[in-house]
Design a protein around this motif. Structure first.
Motif, PDB file in Angstrom:
ATOM      1  N   ASN A  44       0.826  -1.199   0.000  1.00 50.40           N
ATOM      2  CA  ASN A  44       0.000   0.000   0.000  1.00 50.40           C
ATOM      3  C   ASN A  44       0.869   1.261   0.000  1.00 50.40           C
ATOM      4  O   ASN A  44       0.572   2.224  -0.716  1.00 50.40           O
ATOM      5  N   GLN A  47       2.331   1.593  -3.619  1.00 49.98           N
ATOM      6  CA  GLN A  47       1.381   2.105  -4.610  1.00 49.98           C
ATOM      7  C   GLN A  47       1.024   3.558  -4.321  1.00 49.98           C
ATOM      8  O   GLN A  47       0.854   4.340  -5.238  1.00 49.98           O
ATOM      9  N   ALA A  48       0.939   3.935  -3.052  1.00 46.14           N
ATOM     10  CA  ALA A  48       0.623   5.327  -2.717  1.00 46.14           C
ATOM     11  C   ALA A  48       1.733   6.276  -3.167  1.00 46.14           C
ATOM     12  O   ALA A  48       1.467   7.415  -3.550  1.00 46.14           O
ATOM     13  N   SER A  49       2.968   5.803  -3.131  1.00 49.44           N
ATOM     14  CA  SER A  49       4.072   6.658  -3.561  1.00 49.44           C
ATOM     15  C   SER A  49       4.016   6.948  -5.061  1.00 49.44           C
ATOM     16  O   SER A  49       4.479   7.990  -5.514  1.00 49.44           O
ATOM     17  N   PHE A  50       3.434   6.031  -5.835  1.00 48.31           N
ATOM     18  CA  PHE A  50       3.316   6.235  -7.278  1.00 48.31           C
ATOM     19  C   PHE A  50       2.013   6.923  -7.667  1.00 48.31           C
ATOM     20  O   PHE A  50       1.998   7.763  -8.560  1.00 48.31           O
ATOM     21  N   THR A  51       0.912   6.561  -7.011  1.00 52.38           N
ATOM     22  CA  THR A  51      -0.397   7.064  -7.438  1.00 52.38           C
ATOM     23  C   THR A  51      -0.890   8.257  -6.636  1.00 52.38           C
ATOM     24  O   THR A  51      -1.731   9.006  -7.109  1.00 52.38           O
ATOM     25  N   GLY A  52      -0.392   8.418  -5.407  1.00 50.73           N
ATOM     26  CA  GLY A  52      -0.892   9.480  -4.546  1.00 50.73           C
ATOM     27  C   GLY A  52      -2.211   9.125  -3.864  1.00 50.73           C
ATOM     28  O   GLY A  52      -2.741   9.914  -3.095  1.00 50.73           O
ATOM     29  N   PHE A  53      -2.741   7.928  -4.137  1.00 48.33           N
ATOM     30  CA  PHE A  53      -3.989   7.494  -3.522  1.00 48.33           C
ATOM     31  C   PHE A  53      -3.680   6.673  -2.276  1.00 48.33           C
ATOM     32  O   PHE A  53      -3.006   5.638  -2.352  1.00 48.33           O
ATOM     33  N   CYS A  54      -4.160   7.131  -1.135  1.00 47.30           N
ATOM     34  CA  CYS A  54      -3.912   6.433   0.119  1.00 47.30           C
ATOM     35  C   CYS A  54      -5.193   6.454   0.955  1.00 47.30           C
ATOM     36  O   CYS A  54      -5.621   7.524   1.402  1.00 47.30           O
TER      37      CYS A  54
END
Length: 72
Positions: A44, A47-54
């Motif tokens: 998680n 993926q948050a580091s790439f997408t900004g979605f957390c």
């Protein structure tokens, strides 16, 4: 200029670190299957580091934690 003690970035990282440490404790005391929780937290964060979605950032923002610079 006064900084907030806890901003969104720090809250997310503190929560992730806490979950990882609890997971490690559960691995030592209960079962190695708890490593899946550690893997989930790591994936998680990645993926948050790439997408900004957390999802955690969304929850903390809803609770009124002030903005940081990573999760806008």
């Amino acid at each position: 200029m006064k900084e907030d003690v806890m901003n969104l970035d720090r809250a997310v990282m503190a929560m992730a670190g806490t979950v990882v440490l609890v997971s490690v404790l559960l691995v030592a005391l209960v079962s190695t299957w708890w490593l899946l929780l550690t893997a989930f937290v790591g994936l998680n964060l990645l993926q948050a580091s790439f997408t900004g979605f957390c999802p955690a950032a969304i929850v903390f923002r809803t609770l009124g934690v002030s903005e940081g610079c990573a999760f806008r």
